[in-house]
Structures are given as C-alpha cells and as structure tokens.
Design an enzyme around this catalytic site. Structure first.
Site, mmCIF file in Angstrom:
data_model
loop_
_atom_site.group_PDB
_atom_site.id
_atom_site.type_symbol
_atom_site.label_atom_id
_atom_site.label_comp_id
_atom_site.label_asym_id
_atom_site.label_seq_id
_atom_site.Cartn_x
_atom_site.Cartn_y
_atom_site.Cartn_z
ATOM 1 N N LYS A 111 -10.088 19.351 -34.114
ATOM 2 C CA LYS A 111 -9.805 20.745 -33.762
ATOM 3 C C LYS A 111 -8.777 21.407 -34.677
ATOM 4 O O LYS A 111 -8.701 22.635 -34.731
ATOM 5 C CB LYS A 111 -9.347 20.835 -32.297
ATOM 6 C CG LYS A 111 -10.457 20.566 -31.299
ATOM 7 C CD LYS A 111 -10.028 20.910 -29.885
ATOM 8 C CE LYS A 111 -11.180 20.750 -28.906
ATOM 9 N NZ LYS A 111 -10.801 21.130 -27.526
ATOM 10 N N LYS A 192 -24.796 16.107 -30.489
ATOM 11 C CA LYS A 192 -24.732 16.176 -29.038
ATOM 12 C C LYS A 192 -24.813 17.622 -28.560
ATOM 13 O O LYS A 192 -24.252 18.516 -29.187
ATOM 14 C CB LYS A 192 -23.424 15.538 -28.573
ATOM 15 C CG LYS A 192 -23.272 15.388 -27.069
ATOM 16 C CD LYS A 192 -21.955 14.696 -26.758
ATOM 17 C CE LYS A 192 -21.722 14.611 -25.256
ATOM 18 N NZ LYS A 192 -20.416 13.978 -24.938
ATOM 19 N N LYS A 195 -21.471 22.823 -24.958
ATOM 20 C CA LYS A 195 -21.334 24.130 -24.315
ATOM 21 C C LYS A 195 -20.678 25.142 -25.238
ATOM 22 O O LYS A 195 -20.707 26.339 -24.967
ATOM 23 C CB LYS A 195 -20.553 24.006 -23.010
ATOM 24 C CG LYS A 195 -19.143 23.462 -23.149
ATOM 25 C CD LYS A 195 -18.504 23.284 -21.775
ATOM 26 C CE LYS A 195 -17.113 22.706 -21.873
ATOM 27 N NZ LYS A 195 -16.493 22.491 -20.542
#
Length: 331
Positions: A111, A192, A195
C-alpha cells in the site's frame, strides 16, 4: 470450545469471494466456539474514506453478518470504534513492536509502494490488529493464506509482552479452511477478486441485482476453445467460473464438467448466473429487512457492551503489568 475473533473492514461492498471464503463459514463456527465478529472501522481509516459512505458501509456490513446467519444469541457482533479498549491496547502493543518488523509487513509494502507519503496508521495497523485479537483471549483467527503474516506478528508481540511483563496474553492460531475456494477476478482470472477493483465488471458484489450479476458473468473472460474443463494454468477463466459454480451449488467441479460436456460457454454462463442469483436472493432479502430495522441497532448496542466487558478486563491486566496508572492508598 475455542474463542474466535474475526474482523472485516467496512471499506466497500463485500464480494462473493468474501462470502465463500469467510462470511458463509461463520455460522458453523459459532455453534462450536465463542465468536466475536467485529466491524473494524478503525482499520478502514488508514486510508482516506468518505465519511457518509463509511457510515453506510458499517451498517451495511453489520446487516450482512446477520443475513449470512450470525446469531447474536450465540455470537458477539460489534463495531470496533464503539469499544475504546481496542485503541488503548493498540498503543500498548505499539510500544512493544519494532519499526523494522512493521515495515516488513506485506500489506504495508504493497500500500505504500510508489507513494510520496503514507499515514503512520498504515505502518501501525498490525498492532491494532493484534489488539483486536488479544483483547478476547482469542485462540483461533479465521484467515486466508495472505493474512498468516499478521497472525505470526500478533503471536510475536504477545510473546514479547508476556516475557517482559506478565504472562497474560493467549497466543492465537490461524484458522485456515482446508478446502477454501479462491474466487478470482472475472476480467483477470490470474488475480484474486477484489472489492477495490476499479473495473466493476471484474467483481460480483453480494448486493448486486440479478441483472448485474448475469451481465458480469456473461462478460467474464474465458478463452477461444469453448471446452468446459478445469485447467487452472491453461484455462484460468473457465476454471474460475467452475469454482464459482461449485461454491454456490452442491456439485463438485468434476460433476459440473461432466454435466456440461458438449455444451457451449453461453449456456454454461447463463446457468451459472441463475445459480448465483438463486443463492444470493434469500441473503439479500434478509439483508434488506435487517438494514432498515431498529433491531440491528439493538444488536450492535448489546454487542458493544458485551465486547467492552471482556476487552476492558484484559486492558486492565495489560496496564497493571506495565505499571500504568496509580496505586490507590489504603485509608
């Protein structure tokens, strides 16, 4: 009887991957364990959130927990920010964590990569997660393989504290499903399903309308062969759709492959869309009733009170072990 803690961030709508990998399994766990299910909203603010969306996501996630079968008579469902012991314990655990081990965490590296500045909260996210777990004498934490590193760090911090001060923390173990299906992106089946994917066609959300689900499945990436078979390496797209089909039906992948021998992708995708829609409709109906109800607030109020009683006891032990606070003179 084990003690289970599980937290999900209210940072966006849940996907069918979240449902298959976690949410769907929770009702079984609560029958044999004491379970704490937490909406970890304080974790969500390590990155900037829209406050109105965040509040809606918190309520929505609570309703989804209950719609999926969490029984508030068996489990404790609560919102992290409504139990102040989490952040107080997190500071204690930060003071027993090392910068080097926090910087090595995969999530922080992912991140923070390529960014000029990141919040201190992103770096100290793991001690807050450790706080969530250790406050409840947790023995098992349901996680995927990608979260095992966090459980290992939690154990390390707990062991360090126990050695330095007092042996008060239970060391948790990761609870990884033996046969957990991994749902991949509909547009890039090598990744994967997420969301946070910017391509909305890549992800099926639990609250998508039937037409949306059908459209996304029909536009899912496959291949030009037109043969329905499971081959994760060479045919990742159709293999992912077979995994989804198996996850939402009572059929194994081999049974599904046999059933669709000689049939085309169009027929298979339409049938898959019907299976997913029929599976999610009851959950969506329960969700709508719960989201609008005062009962949801009553459950969350009760959950915060139950969680606080347990968490405050452990926080008091940790403070005492470190010498925090004052000694009352006897009168």
């Amino acid at each position: 009887m084990g003690i289970i803690f599980s937290g999900i961030q209210p940072s966006g709508s849940l996907t069918i991957g979240n449902f298959v990998g976690a949410l769907r399994r929770f009702p079984e766990l609560q029958n044999e364990n004491k379970c704490y299910f937490c909406i970890v909203d304080e974790h969500a603010i390590t990155v900037t959130q829209d406050r109105l969306k965040l509040r809606d996501n918190i309520r929505s996630l609570a309703a989804l927990y209950l719609a999926a079968g969490i029984d508030p008579e068996k489990s404790t469902l609560f919102i992290q920010s409504e139990v102040s012991a989490h952040t107080q314990m997190a500071w204690i655990l930060q003071c027993n964590s090392y910068i080097g081990e926090l910087e090595r965490m995969t999530q922080f590296k992912d991140k923070s990569e390529g960014k000029e500045g990141v919040s201190a909260g992103l770096l100290t996210y793991p001690p807050l997660m450790a706080s969530d777990i250790l406050l409840y004498n947790t023995t098992l934490v349901p996680v995927g393989d990608d979260q095992k590193q966090h459980i290992e760090l939690t154990r390390n911090i707990a062991e360090r504290f126990n050695r330095k001060y007092n042996d008060i923390f239970t060391l948790p173990e990761p609870h990884i499903p033996e046969h957990g299906a991994r749902i991949m992106s509909l547009q890039d089946p090598t990744r994967k399903m997420s969301k946070s994917d910017e391509n909305l066609k890549a992800t099926i959300f639990l609250l998508d309308e039937p037409k949306q689900i059908e459209k996304k499945i029909k536009s899912a990436v496959t291949d030009s062969e037109g043969i329905i078979e499971y081959d994760k390496e060479n045919k990742p797209g159709i293999s992912n759709l077979l995994t989804i089909y198996s996850s939402f039906s009572n059929s194994s992948i081999n049974q599904i492959v046999e059933e669709y021998q000689g049939k085309n992708y169009g027929t298979f995708k339409q049938d898959l869309a019907d299976v997913v829609v029929n599976s999610l409709t009851p959950l969506q109906e329960r969700y709508q009733k719960m989201y609008q109800s005062e009962e949801l607030d009553d459950i969350l109020d009760r959950g915060a009170e139950e969680a606080s009683q347990v968490a405050n006891k452990m926080l008091k032990k940790a403070k005492k072990a470190m010498g925090l606070g004052r000694v009352h003179l006897k009168r």
